[in-house]
Design an enzyme around this catalytic site. Structure first.
Site, PDB file in Angstrom:
ATOM      1  N   ASP A   1      -5.455  -6.090   6.265  1.00  0.00           N
ATOM      2  CA  ASP A   1      -6.689  -5.581   5.675  1.00  0.00           C
ATOM      3  C   ASP A   1      -7.628  -6.736   5.349  1.00  0.00           C
ATOM      4  O   ASP A   1      -8.804  -6.744   5.708  1.00  0.00           O
ATOM      5  CB  ASP A   1      -6.334  -4.776   4.404  1.00  0.00           C
ATOM      6  CG  ASP A   1      -7.451  -3.866   3.947  1.00  0.00           C
ATOM      7  OD1 ASP A   1      -8.464  -3.752   4.672  1.00  0.00           O
ATOM      8  OD2 ASP A   1      -7.319  -3.271   2.864  1.00  0.00           O
TER       9      ASP A   1
ATOM     10  N   ASP B   1     -11.176  -8.124   7.497  1.00  0.00           N
ATOM     11  CA  ASP B   1     -12.496  -8.246   6.859  1.00  0.00           C
ATOM     12  C   ASP B   1     -13.011  -9.684   6.980  1.00  0.00           C
ATOM     13  O   ASP B   1     -14.206  -9.916   7.165  1.00  0.00           O
ATOM     14  CB  ASP B   1     -12.432  -7.855   5.371  1.00  0.00           C
ATOM     15  CG  ASP B   1     -12.644  -6.364   5.137  1.00  0.00           C
ATOM     16  OD1 ASP B   1     -12.147  -5.564   5.961  1.00  0.00           O
ATOM     17  OD2 ASP B   1     -13.293  -5.992   4.142  1.00  0.00           O
TER      18      ASP B   1
ATOM     19  N   ASP C   1      -1.760 -17.592   4.181  1.00  0.00           N
ATOM     20  CA  ASP C   1      -2.820 -18.385   3.553  1.00  0.00           C
ATOM     21  C   ASP C   1      -3.340 -19.453   4.517  1.00  0.00           C
ATOM     22  O   ASP C   1      -4.547 -19.675   4.628  1.00  0.00           O
ATOM     23  CB  ASP C   1      -2.354 -18.971   2.207  1.00  0.00           C
ATOM     24  CG  ASP C   1      -0.946 -19.554   2.246  1.00  0.00           C
ATOM     25  OD1 ASP C   1      -0.302 -19.516   3.315  1.00  0.00           O
ATOM     26  OD2 ASP C   1      -0.494 -20.062   1.203  1.00  0.00           O
TER      27      ASP C   1
ATOM     28  N   TYR D   1       0.819  -1.217   0.000  1.00  0.00           N
ATOM     29  CA  TYR D   1       0.000   0.000   0.000  1.00  0.00           C
ATOM     30  C   TYR D   1       0.858   1.274   0.000  1.00  0.00           C
ATOM     31  O   TYR D   1       0.340   2.377   0.138  1.00  0.00           O
ATOM     32  CB  TYR D   1      -0.943   0.033   1.211  1.00  0.00           C
ATOM     33  CG  TYR D   1      -2.113  -0.936   1.124  1.00  0.00           C
ATOM     34  CD1 TYR D   1      -2.253  -1.815   0.059  1.00  0.00           C
ATOM     35  CD2 TYR D   1      -3.087  -0.960   2.118  1.00  0.00           C
ATOM     36  CE1 TYR D   1      -3.323  -2.697  -0.005  1.00  0.00           C
ATOM     37  CE2 TYR D   1      -4.165  -1.835   2.048  1.00  0.00           C
ATOM     38  CZ  TYR D   1      -4.271  -2.704   0.987  1.00  0.00           C
ATOM     39  OH  TYR D   1      -5.334  -3.572   0.922  1.00  0.00           O
TER      40      TYR D   1
ATOM     41  N   LYS E   1       4.383 -14.295   4.708  1.00  0.00           N
ATOM     42  CA  LYS E   1       4.516 -15.218   3.580  1.00  0.00           C
ATOM     43  C   LYS E   1       5.993 -15.187   3.173  1.00  0.00           C
ATOM     44  O   LYS E   1       6.355 -14.950   2.020  1.00  0.00           O
ATOM     45  CB  LYS E   1       3.579 -14.762   2.447  1.00  0.00           C
ATOM     46  CG  LYS E   1       3.406 -15.738   1.329  1.00  0.00           C
ATOM     47  CD  LYS E   1       2.506 -16.921   1.653  1.00  0.00           C
ATOM     48  CE  LYS E   1       2.500 -17.877   0.475  1.00  0.00           C
ATOM     49  NZ  LYS E   1       1.841 -19.155   0.766  1.00  0.00           N
TER      50      LYS E   1
END
Ligand code: NAI
Ligand code: MG
Length: 330
Positions: A227, A231, A203, A124, A171
């Site tokens: 993020d 959610d 993951d 980002y 990751k």
């Protein structure tokens, strides 16, 4: 800054869509529990259409000069508003608690976790390029310093909650350099401070969190992973209408629901105000008014438990009715 009378100054930025419906209700709840000076400011698509920028200079200044900001949501201009405002308050860390409330029909009624998300870098950071008709690239940014600041915050957060460990999401098996650095930095700060930072691949976390959210208390994550996982956690506890967040800096902070402008329900008066009310409670914590914050949370929980709910939670209450019920408990 706090004015001469010692009354905290709060910038109020409703934004677009349901932001303009839920923020005034959360503000009224703040007015019910304390004395504050409110400074209204505009941001988002509507002000962009009128004056040609989604983030007017006066809004930047109002947020910079406030003790804290209560923010709603903005539409298409989200990246041009919320990312710069996180910089204005110098926020390193985004705190996103996801908790299933008694009485609310949640996919995972035992979920009670918090995502501590790096708030300034990762994918980002905004370094994107179109190199040809065929090729676009993105540069991912990870610094030792921001990773260490997040880790230090996580240790303090855990200490306050009486926890001696947290999970660090990464990751690094694929993004060896960037997530490798992130993971090493977080683990080394944890070790220095006597905390256990248990690594989990992001993951794998998506699966395990869905099935066994009770295994997690605190997740420390890079920007994008936080993020997405927050959610996802919202989905486990009853939806985006319930998730508050804090963008914390050392001296200033901005509080906002995790959700966006919800164009599908905007203007109908049925948006769930709880995410924004709980964001206001986090704002009270930041102003060292933890007892008042706890009162706001208890009032909100007891209204939910009694069955008064907006349509996203299967009820029929309007935004105003829901907020009024919370105010009445206070
Ligand atoms: P969204 O969060 O606005 O809506 C997703 C779904 O959740 C919709 O079905 C909506 O009705 C529901 N929902 C969200 N908040 C709710 C609430 N308080 N009560 C009841 N239902 C609620 O996400 P979406 O649709 O992806 O984005 C819409 C717009 O919001 C986009 O323009 C996006 O850029 C913007 N956005 C802004 C954010 C911000 O200002 N920080 C964050 C996320 C999205
Ligand atoms: Mg999001």
């Amino acid at each position: 800054m706090t004015n001469e009378a010692g009354v905290p100054r709060i910038a109020v930025v409703p934004g677009d869509g349901i932001g303009t419906e839920v923020v005034p209700e959360a503000r009224r709840i703040l007015e019910t529990v304390g004395e504050f000076e409110f400074v209204d400011a505009e941001a988002g698509d509507a002000v962009n259409e009128r004056v040609g920028t989604p983030l007017p200079q006066e809004t930047r200044e109002a947020v910079a000069d406030a003790d804290a900001t209560l923010f709603g949501a903005v539409g298409d201009s989200a990246a041009d508003v919320i990312l710069p405002l996180r910089e204005v308050v110098d926020s390193d860390v985004n705190v996103r608690p996801a908790r299933a409330y008694p009485g609310v029909d949640a996919v995972q009624p035992d979920c009670d976790l918090v995502v501590l998300r790096e708030n300034t870098e990762g994918v980002y950071a905004g370094h994107e390029q179109r190199l040809s008709d065929d090729l676009s690239t993105l540069t991912r940014v990870v610094t030792e310093s921001a990773s260490r600041r997040l880790a230090a915050f996580a240790c303090e957060y855990c200490e306050e909650k009486g926890l001696d460990s947290f999970h660090v999401v990464h990751k690094a098996n694929v993004m060896r350099e960037t997530d490798g650095r992130f993971l090493d930095a977080v683990q080394s700060v944890a070790q220095e401070r006597g905390f256990d930072a248990e690594p989990v691949l992001m993951d794998a976390m998506a699966t395990h969190m869905s099935m066994h959210p009770q295994d997690y208390d605190v997740l420390v994550t890079p920007n994008l992973a936080g993020d997405v996982l927050s959610d996802q956690a919202a989905g486990l506890v009853g939806g985006l209408g319930l998730l508050p967040s804090a963008n914390l800096g050392a001296e200033n902070a901005l509080f906002e629901p995790v959700h966006g402008t919800a164009p599908d329900i905007a203007g109908q008066g049925v948006a769930n105000p709880v995410a924004t009310v709980l964001s206001a409670a986090m704002l009270l914590d930041f102003l060292d008014r933890s007892e008042t914050a706890a009162r706001v949370r208890e009032a909100t929980e007891s209204v939910l438990e009694d069955g008064r709910r907006t349509p996203d939670l299967g009820g029929s209450a309007t935004t105003e009715e829901m907020a009024e019920a919370i105010r009445n408990r206070l």
